[in-house]
Structure formats: C-alpha cells, structure tokens
Design a protein around this motif. Structure first.
Motif, PDB file in Angstrom:
ATOM      1  N   GLN A 182      -7.406  12.877   2.333  1.00 12.15           N
ATOM      2  CA  GLN A 182      -7.574  12.860   0.769  1.00 12.15           C
ATOM      3  C   GLN A 182      -7.014  11.167   0.126  1.00 12.15           C
ATOM      4  OE1 GLN A 182      -8.305  15.302  -1.348  1.00 12.15           O
ATOM      5  NE2 GLN A 182      -8.279  13.571  -2.562  1.00 12.15           N
ATOM      6  N   ILE A 183      -6.067  10.449   0.768  1.00 12.76           N
ATOM      7  CA  ILE A 183      -5.753   9.347   0.379  1.00 12.76           C
ATOM      8  C   ILE A 183      -6.820   8.300   0.524  1.00 12.76           C
ATOM      9  CG2 ILE A 183      -4.355   7.294   0.874  1.00 12.76           C
ATOM     10  CD1 ILE A 183      -1.654   8.820   1.177  1.00 12.76           C
ATOM     11  N   LEU A 184      -7.603   8.520   1.582  1.00 10.33           N
ATOM     12  CA  LEU A 184      -8.690   7.729   2.050  1.00 10.33           C
ATOM     13  C   LEU A 184     -10.109   7.985   0.855  1.00 10.33           C
ATOM     14  CD1 LEU A 184     -10.308   5.572   3.879  1.00 10.33           C
ATOM     15  CD2 LEU A 184     -11.022   7.602   5.008  1.00 10.33           C
ATOM     16  N   VAL A 185     -10.184   9.270   0.357  1.00  6.67           N
ATOM     17  CA  VAL A 185     -10.872   9.511  -0.488  1.00  6.67           C
ATOM     18  C   VAL A 185     -10.446   8.778  -1.827  1.00  6.67           C
ATOM     19  CG1 VAL A 185     -12.082  11.225  -1.934  1.00  6.67           C
ATOM     20  CG2 VAL A 185     -11.991  11.449   0.589  1.00  6.67           C
ATOM     21  N   SER A 186      -9.261   9.115  -2.006  1.00  6.44           N
ATOM     22  CA  SER A 186      -8.841   8.261  -3.534  1.00  6.44           C
ATOM     23  C   SER A 186      -8.798   6.989  -3.569  1.00  6.44           C
ATOM     24  CB  SER A 186      -7.219   8.870  -3.546  1.00  6.44           C
ATOM     25  OG  SER A 186      -7.197  10.168  -3.764  1.00  6.44           O
ATOM     26  N   ALA A 232       2.495  10.395  -4.829  1.00  2.76           N
ATOM     27  CA  ALA A 232       1.568  11.693  -4.841  1.00  2.76           C
ATOM     28  C   ALA A 232       0.589  11.461  -5.743  1.00  2.76           C
ATOM     29  CB  ALA A 232       2.795  12.737  -5.384  1.00  2.76           C
ATOM     30  N   MET A 233       0.803  10.541  -6.824  1.00  2.00           N
ATOM     31  CA  MET A 233      -0.395  10.293  -7.966  1.00  2.00           C
ATOM     32  C   MET A 233      -1.502   9.870  -7.308  1.00  2.00           C
ATOM     33  SD  MET A 233      -1.032  10.336 -11.163  1.00  2.00           S
ATOM     34  CE  MET A 233      -2.376   9.274 -12.246  1.00  2.00           C
ATOM     35  N   LEU A 234      -1.257   8.728  -6.027  1.00  2.73           N
ATOM     36  CA  LEU A 234      -2.314   8.243  -5.477  1.00  2.73           C
ATOM     37  C   LEU A 234      -3.071   9.396  -4.738  1.00  2.73           C
ATOM     38  CD1 LEU A 234      -3.772   5.703  -4.206  1.00  2.73           C
ATOM     39  CD2 LEU A 234      -2.105   5.628  -2.569  1.00  2.73           C
ATOM     40  N   ILE A 235      -2.500  10.323  -4.082  1.00  2.36           N
ATOM     41  CA  ILE A 235      -3.156  11.406  -3.327  1.00  2.36           C
ATOM     42  C   ILE A 235      -4.039  12.264  -4.301  1.00  2.36           C
ATOM     43  CG2 ILE A 235      -2.758  13.479  -2.082  1.00  2.36           C
ATOM     44  CD1 ILE A 235      -0.190  12.120  -1.182  1.00  2.36           C
ATOM     45  N   LEU A 236      -3.475  12.439  -5.181  1.00  4.79           N
ATOM     46  CA  LEU A 236      -4.164  13.281  -6.324  1.00  4.79           C
ATOM     47  C   LEU A 236      -5.337  12.468  -7.034  1.00  4.79           C
ATOM     48  CD1 LEU A 236      -1.339  15.316  -7.704  1.00  4.79           C
ATOM     49  CD2 LEU A 236      -2.977  15.970  -6.426  1.00  4.79           C
ATOM     50  N   GLN A 237      -5.423  11.192  -7.062  1.00 10.54           N
ATOM     51  CA  GLN A 237      -6.361  10.408  -7.766  1.00 10.54           C
ATOM     52  C   GLN A 237      -7.823  10.973  -7.710  1.00 10.54           C
ATOM     53  OE1 GLN A 237      -6.654   7.258  -9.920  1.00 10.54           O
ATOM     54  NE2 GLN A 237      -4.609   8.284 -10.170  1.00 10.54           N
ATOM     55  N   GLY A 238      -8.447  11.110  -6.236  1.00 11.31           N
ATOM     56  CA  GLY A 238      -9.643  11.658  -5.967  1.00 11.31           C
ATOM     57  C   GLY A 238     -10.015  13.141  -6.778  1.00 11.31           C
ATOM     58  N   GLY A 294       1.527  10.593 -18.968  1.00 11.07           N
ATOM     59  CA  GLY A 294       2.583  11.204 -18.727  1.00 11.07           C
ATOM     60  C   GLY A 294       3.531  10.633 -17.255  1.00 11.07           C
ATOM     61  N   MET A 295       2.964   9.886 -16.517  1.00  9.68           N
ATOM     62  CA  MET A 295       3.375   9.327 -15.479  1.00  9.68           C
ATOM     63  C   MET A 295       3.908   7.998 -15.977  1.00  9.68           C
ATOM     64  SD  MET A 295       3.535  10.487 -12.584  1.00  9.68           S
ATOM     65  CE  MET A 295       3.771   9.136 -11.314  1.00  9.68           C
ATOM     66  N   LEU A 299      -8.363  14.501 -17.890  1.00 10.85           N
ATOM     67  CA  LEU A 299      -7.214  14.642 -17.092  1.00 10.85           C
ATOM     68  C   LEU A 299      -6.552  13.492 -16.572  1.00 10.85           C
ATOM     69  CD1 LEU A 299      -8.278  17.774 -14.582  1.00 10.85           C
ATOM     70  CD2 LEU A 299      -6.414  17.760 -16.509  1.00 10.85           C
ATOM     71  N   LEU A 300      -7.319  12.609 -16.044  1.00 10.13           N
ATOM     72  CA  LEU A 300      -6.586  11.403 -15.546  1.00 10.13           C
ATOM     73  C   LEU A 300      -5.866  10.653 -16.829  1.00 10.13           C
ATOM     74  CD1 LEU A 300      -6.615   9.346 -13.269  1.00 10.13           C
ATOM     75  CD2 LEU A 300      -8.661   8.170 -14.351  1.00 10.13           C
ATOM     76  N   LEU A 301      -6.373  10.682 -17.988  1.00 10.03           N
ATOM     77  CA  LEU A 301      -5.546   9.732 -19.153  1.00 10.03           C
ATOM     78  C   LEU A 301      -4.526  10.721 -19.311  1.00 10.03           C
ATOM     79  CD1 LEU A 301      -5.633   7.918 -21.286  1.00 10.03           C
ATOM     80  CD2 LEU A 301      -7.102   9.270 -22.795  1.00 10.03           C
ATOM     81  N   VAL A 302      -4.516  11.768 -19.448  1.00 18.35           N
ATOM     82  CA  VAL A 302      -3.004  12.533 -19.821  1.00 18.35           C
ATOM     83  C   VAL A 302      -2.159  12.339 -18.460  1.00 18.35           C
ATOM     84  CG1 VAL A 302      -2.406  14.828 -20.032  1.00 18.35           C
ATOM     85  CG2 VAL A 302      -4.151  14.148 -21.133  1.00 18.35           C
TER      86      VAL A 302
END
Length: 297
Positions: free
Chosen positions: A88-92, A172-178, A201-202, A194-197
């Motif tokens: 998942q990190i590679l994909v992100s 965790a944010m990096l993992i969820l980027q993709g 938030g972060m 979703l990415l903007l919100v």
C-alpha cells in the motif's frame, strides 16, 4: 580668482543636492509604507511576520529533517511491516509523486526485498534509533508552529510524547494516500474532496498537537484551511514534473541526483506549509476574525 570664488557656492549646492536625494528617497519610502499599512494592513503584517518567522530557513530545515526521517522510515517499514502495508505504501508513493521508469524500479527493489535480510541489516537497536531521530522532524514542525503563533517552547515533559504520535499519524496518512485519492474505489470525483478534507483535518490537528493545546481549536482553522488546500494542490501537480525530473537525475547523476530532486520538492512543500501556517496565524489574529474565533493575544 573671481572664477574660483564663484565656483564655490555651486559645488556646495551640488553636494547638498546629492545629500538631499537619499533623504527624499527615504521620506518617499516611509510615506509609501504608511500608505500600504493603511490600505493593505493584512499583507503588511503577513510580510513582516514571514520575515520574523525566517521562512526560507525554517522551510529548509524542515525539509532536511523530513528527508532524513522519511528515508530510514521507509526501510524500517519495508523490514518490519506486513506485506499488505508495504504494497500500500508503494502504491501511495507511486500515486503521490507519479513515480515511474527507473525511479519506480529503484523503489520496488526496497519494498520487494526479503524482509528477513532487511531485519538483519537494520536490527532492533537501529530501528529504535531511527524512531528516536525521526522526532527531529516533529521538533522542527513544532518550532515552526510556535514561531507562527509567537509562543515560547513547551516543556519537554508536555511535548515529548507528541513527537512520535505526530510521526505515526503522518505515516498512516501516507499509507492511506492511494485509497483516498481514488475515493476508495469510487473515483477521483470523491477522492479529491476526501483528500482535501483529510489534509485540512491533519494540519488542524498538527497545530493543536504540537502547540501543546495552548491555542483553541477555532483560531487554528484558518491555517489548516490554507495549508491543507495548498498542500493538496501541490501534491496533485507533483505528477507533472517530479517523475521526469527524478528519472532524468537518476540517469545523469545516479542516486545523488535523485536525492537533490526529492529534496528540492520537499523544500517547495515545506515552504507552502510554512506560509500556510504563518498566514493562518496572522488571519486568525485580525480584529474582525479574532473576535469570532477567540484567538489568543
């Protein structure tokens, strides 16, 4: 003799004229500044505050610490994280930076390597040292937030636990980027909001955490909105220039070229973050906004 006597006063007038020019220029500049302060008070205060924060120095230090944190952490994740997390990190990373070609092959070598051999080469002690040194990035971000809000440093006992928590949250944010960018399979029309919100938030939470909750939530919102929107725009446009620049640097200069390219992009990102957080603090302290948000003095 008469000619000599007659030339004296004209020389004095020329010297006094030359001396008067800087004075006139200084007077004009002061008047121009007063006019600008009257017509554009927010811009003047923001400019002076950015100078006080030492924007380029703060952004460069933050980018250097982020780079020194990210590279060892990627090796740690490749060594100790489950296969699904590594994938998942590679994909992100491929999605965020648009990595392809030679750079993508180099990145896959790290995440496709045998985790057992990576664990042997890193070790538990090295892993702990990486995690401890990673807090330098958190401290650099904390100093930026404190300068933006003109606050003294928080005590170590209050702030220390916040540093690794901040690093873990952004990992965790990096993992969820993709998944975020793809709208969790729905598409970019959902992924972009979703990415903007999430970014807003972060950065809202980042200021609250690293300022040790000394500023209420509401005054931190302008900085979160500005930083989140700017970072989202910058990361979305990274695909336009980072992949080509990265592959070109690898072809010409090898790994050192890739380091220079990534560090240049990180500096641009950190400049955007520094401007967003500082501008948010200035806006939040404007009289009309401060009364509504309850900003501290």
């Amino acid at each position: 003799m008469r000619a000599g006597r007659g030339s004296g006063p004209s020389t004095g007038d020329g010297e006094s004229g030359r001396r008067g020019r800087p004075a006139d220029l200084g007077l004009r500049l002061r008047r121009l500044r007063q006019t600008a302060e009257t017509r554009f008070p927010v811009i003047i205060r923001l400019t002076s505050h950015l100078i006080a924060v030492n924007l380029l120095d703060s952004a460069t230090r933050l980018a250097a610490q982020a780079f020194l944190t990210a590279v060892p952490l990627l090796f740690m994740v490749a060594a100790f994280a489950p296969q699904s997390v590594r994938e998942q990190i590679l994909v992100s990373l491929e999605d965020v930076l648009g990595i392809n070609g030679v750079a993508d092959q180099q990145l896959k070598k790290v995440f496709d390597a045998d985790p057992g051999s990576l664990r042997q080469s890193t070790g538990v002690v090295s892993g702990l040292m990486v995690l401890i040194s990673a807090t330098a990035c958190s401290r650099a971000m904390q100093r930026l937030c404190q300068r933006a809000w003109r606050m003294p440093g928080a005590g170590t006992r209050i702030a220390a636990w916040r540093w690794p928590v901040w690093i873990a949250a952004w990992l965790a944010m990096l993992i969820l980027q993709g998944p975020l960018r793809g709208g969790f399979g729905v598409g970019i029309w959902l992924g972009l909001p979703l990415l903007l919100v999430t970014e807003v938030g972060m950065w809202w939470w980042t200021q609250r955490l690293l300022l040790a909750a000394r500023v209420p939530w509401a005054p931190l919102l302008p900085g979160a909105l500005l930083t989140g929107a700017a970072v989202t725009a910058l990361t979305l446009t990274a695909k336009l220039y980072v992949p080509a620049a990265l592959n070109r640097s690898l072809d010409k200069y090898g790994s050192l070229g890739a380091v220079f390219t990534l560090l240049s992009w990180l500096i641009s990102l950190c400049v955007v973050v520094a401007v967003g957080i500082t501008a948010g603090a200035v806006v939040a302290r404007e009289p009309a906004v401060s009364r509504r948000l309850g900003s501290p003095d």
